[in-house]
Write an enzyme that holds these catalytic residues in place. Structure first.
Site, short mmCIF file in Angstrom:
data_model
loop_
_atom_site.label_atom_id
_atom_site.label_comp_id
_atom_site.label_asym_id
_atom_site.label_seq_id
_atom_site.Cartn_x
_atom_site.Cartn_y
_atom_site.Cartn_z
N HIS A 49 45.65 70.90 -4.07
CA HIS A 49 44.53 69.96 -4.03
C HIS A 49 43.37 70.56 -4.79
CE1 HIS A 49 41.52 67.20 -2.50
NE2 HIS A 49 42.54 66.42 -2.19
N ASP B 215 49.81 63.83 1.32
CA ASP B 215 50.93 63.04 0.79
C ASP B 215 52.29 63.65 1.09
OD1 ASP B 215 49.37 61.03 -0.30
OD2 ASP B 215 48.85 62.31 -1.99
N1 CMC Z 1 53.26 72.83 -7.76
C1 CMC Z 1 53.30 73.95 -8.52
N2 CMC Z 1 52.22 74.53 -9.08
C2 CMC Z 1 51.04 73.92 -8.89
C3 CMC Z 1 50.91 72.73 -8.12
C4 CMC Z 1 52.06 72.20 -7.54
N3 CMC Z 1 52.00 71.08 -6.81
N4 CMC Z 1 49.61 72.35 -8.09
C5 CMC Z 1 48.94 73.25 -8.83
N5 CMC Z 1 49.79 74.20 -9.31
C6 CMC Z 1 49.43 75.37 -10.10
C7 CMC Z 1 49.15 74.98 -11.55
O1 CMC Z 1 50.32 75.11 -12.36
C8 CMC Z 1 48.09 75.97 -11.94
O2 CMC Z 1 48.69 77.19 -12.25
P1 CMC Z 1 48.05 78.18 -13.37
O3 CMC Z 1 46.69 78.54 -12.85
O4 CMC Z 1 48.99 79.33 -13.39
O5 CMC Z 1 48.00 77.38 -14.63
C9 CMC Z 1 47.27 76.17 -10.66
O6 CMC Z 1 48.18 75.87 -9.58
C10 CMC Z 1 46.04 75.26 -10.55
O7 CMC Z 1 46.46 73.93 -10.79
P2 CMC Z 1 45.55 72.82 -11.49
O8 CMC Z 1 46.43 71.75 -12.03
O9 CMC Z 1 44.61 73.49 -12.44
O10 CMC Z 1 44.73 72.30 -10.24
P3 CMC Z 1 43.93 70.94 -10.16
O11 CMC Z 1 42.87 71.17 -9.17
O12 CMC Z 1 43.55 70.46 -11.52
O13 CMC Z 1 45.03 69.91 -9.60
C11 CMC Z 1 46.37 68.60 -8.15
C12 CMC Z 1 45.10 69.48 -8.29
C13 CMC Z 1 46.35 67.92 -6.79
C14 CMC Z 1 46.34 67.51 -9.22
C15 CMC Z 1 47.61 69.50 -8.32
O14 CMC Z 1 47.65 70.49 -7.31
C16 CMC Z 1 48.91 68.68 -8.34
O15 CMC Z 1 49.31 68.20 -9.41
N6 CMC Z 1 49.59 68.53 -7.14
C17 CMC Z 1 50.75 67.70 -7.05
C18 CMC Z 1 50.31 66.24 -6.95
C19 CMC Z 1 49.74 65.90 -5.58
O16 CMC Z 1 50.31 66.24 -4.56
N7 CMC Z 1 48.61 65.16 -5.60
C20 CMC Z 1 47.98 64.65 -4.38
C21 CMC Z 1 46.63 65.20 -4.12
S1 CMC Z 1 46.07 64.80 -2.46
C22 CMC Z 1 45.87 63.10 -2.43
C23 CMC Z 1 44.79 62.59 -3.31
O17 CMC Z 1 43.67 63.12 -3.30
O18 CMC Z 1 45.05 61.61 -4.03
#
Ligand code: CMC
Length: 429
Positions: free
Chosen positions: A306, A364
């Site tokens: 998140h 989720d």
């Molecule tokens: N599985 C594997 N690795 C992950 C995941 C994951 N679900 N989420 C983040 N990472 C890693 C990512 O690869 C990155 O690694 P590095 O620093 O080595 O490049 C690091 O963690 C930080 O990730 P980010 O994409 O920069 O983080 P963000 O804050 O931009 O993204 C997120 C947040 C929710 C989009 C992301 O964690 C994600 O894609 N999760 C899966 C989708 C999900 O479950 N979304 C629902 C969010 S809760 C409901 C809502 O608010 O809508």
């Protein structure tokens, strides 16, 4: 930085910037005059360090795993109240008295029917349309049906539009579902509470009596509470940005719904369940954990991570309990998806990669299993999220419109394209 101002030195110029402090949470540096004083913008793609507004509605402490609506912890609202009470709280700022609550419930209930012409509007969609596609279209279409509540400068019209949106979203979501499965629309029944009414509109058919299961209704109501608002997330920011131009509330909520659809946001509940089905059994989990950790593989564990929570999502804990209550009520003892989910959560929580990146299950992760057990197809999951989030969008939209300092939202950019050049006629290129 000192006291209530901070200083930035750039190109030999020193600029003083006020530090603004909220009631809790991080303070902000007010950079509104930065461009005028330095000729420079700030750069923050993804808005990770940017507060886009002042708000009194929702507070999140992502490190501590805290979520408060108008100061009240989400755990207490989900345990003791119902969804319409949370709606009242988000809209008006205080918990209702018994008579205020009864009046609010009455007003929402009296707005649940949609204009009969809307039913014909639905006929224009293909039967296999995704319910979110139908919702984005039909919510936007409400601006064409309810002209008498689109004048955003009239507080009375703003409130009527708010009530209409909260009341009609379940009806539209249920219609989107019925349309895709080819069953007749079921009209709302005003003697039922908000969530029971929604269940009936989704699952009743005219040929049979339908009795609402109170355990499932209470569980779904709690799921709605958990999704009601979540501060300045992508869809809420979309609603605020759309609203900042003076667009009508139905158009703004349609814009928020479109943004919610994406798999990184509200679409994650559908994506998480699809992922659990793809994993299929506990033995396959290590393979998927390895894929999630592989930098060259785009696969992510859906339902994990998140932007704000770097601790357990408080909503996920309540969601997990609700999942067990629903499965128990339905007599589902051995759900292979639940086995996969529990084991996946256990492994991910003890894996160095997930610990180091602070990736915990989010709301989720468990909601899909619960909604599936209740009988909803995966394509409806995000529609249910949109239904519940409508009140948050509306409360945030109203707060923005009612702020006297409100202006159109207009971010700037760091331009990296071609500098000015002369046009070449087509024959000489
Ligand atoms: N599985 C594997 N690795 C992950 C995941 C994951 N679900 N989420 C983040 N990472 C890693 C990512 O690869 C990155 O690694 P590095 O620093 O080595 O490049 C690091 O963690 C930080 O990730 P980010 O994409 O920069 O983080 P963000 O804050 O931009 O993204 C997120 C947040 C929710 C989009 C992301 O964690 C994600 O894609 N999760 C899966 C989708 C999900 O479950 N979304 C629902 C969010 S809760 C409901 C809502 O608010 O809508």
């Amino acid at each position: 930085m000192s006291g209530t101002t901070s200083q930035l030195s750039v190109d030999g110029k020193t600029v003083d910037m006020a530090i603004k402090t909220g009631s809790i949470g991080p303070s902000v540096i007010d950079i509104a005059k930065l461009y005028a004083q330095t000729g420079m913008f700030t750069y923050d793609p993804g808005f990770t360090s940017t507060a886009s507004c002042e708000s009194e509605i929702t507070y999140i402490d992502g490190d501590a795993g805290v979520l408060l609506h108008r100061g009240y912890p989400i755990e207490q609202l989900a345990e003791h109240g119902d969804f319409l009470e949370t709606c009242y709280l988000l809209l008006y700022g205080e918990l209702p008295t018994a008579s205020q609550k009864a009046d609010f419930d009455y007003r929402v209930t009296r707005h649940t029917m949609v204009h009969e012409q809307m039913a014909r509007f639905f006929q224009g969609f293909r039967r296999d349309a995704h319910p979110m596609a139908v919702l984005v279209g039909s919510i936007g279409a409400m601006s064409a049906f309810y002209h008498d509540s689109t004048d955003i400068s009239d507080p009375q019209q703003r409130m009527i539009a708010s009530m209409r949106l909260i009341a009609k979203m379940p009806t539209l979501a249920a219609m989107a579902y019925k349309y895709t499965i080819g069953q007749p629309f079921v009209y709302p029944l005003n003697s039922l509470d908000y969530t029971s009414n929604f269940l009936r509109m989704c699952f009743a058919v005219p040929a049979e009596e339908y009795k609402v299961n109170p355990v499932l209704s209470r569980a779904l109501d709690r799921i709605f509470i958990l999704h009601a608002d979540h501060e300045q997330n992508a869809s809420t920011s979309t609603v605020r940005l759309a609203g900042s131009s003076g667009a009508n509330p139905f158009a703004c909520i349609a814009a928020g719904t479109a943004c919610l659809w994406g798999p990184a946001h509200g679409g994650a509940n559908e994506a998480a369940l699809k992922m659990l089905m793809e994993i299929g059994s506990v033995e396959n989990i290590p393979k998927y954990i390895a894929k999630a950790k592989d930098k060259n593989d785009p696969f992510r564990l859906m339902g994990f991570g998140h932007r704000v929570y770097k601790n357990y999502d408080p909503r996920a804990k309540i969601m997990q309990k609700t999942t067990h209550e629903v499965l128990n009520e339905l007599g589902i003892k051995d759900d292979p998806l639940l086995d996969v989910a529990i084991e996946l959560e256990r492994i991910a929580l003890s894996d160095e990669y997930f610990i180091e990146k602070k990736l915990y299950p989010n709301i989720d992760f468990y909601s899909g299993i619960t909604l599936k057990a209740m009988g909803f197809p995966t394509t409806m999951f995000t529609a249910l999220f949109a239904l519940a989030r409508t009140v948050g969008w509306i409360a945030q939209w109203k707060e923005m419109i009612e702020d006297p300092s409100q202006r159109i939202g207009r971010p700037r950019q760091l331009y990296t394209g071609a500098p000015q050049r002369e046009y070449t006629p087509i024959g000489r290129r």
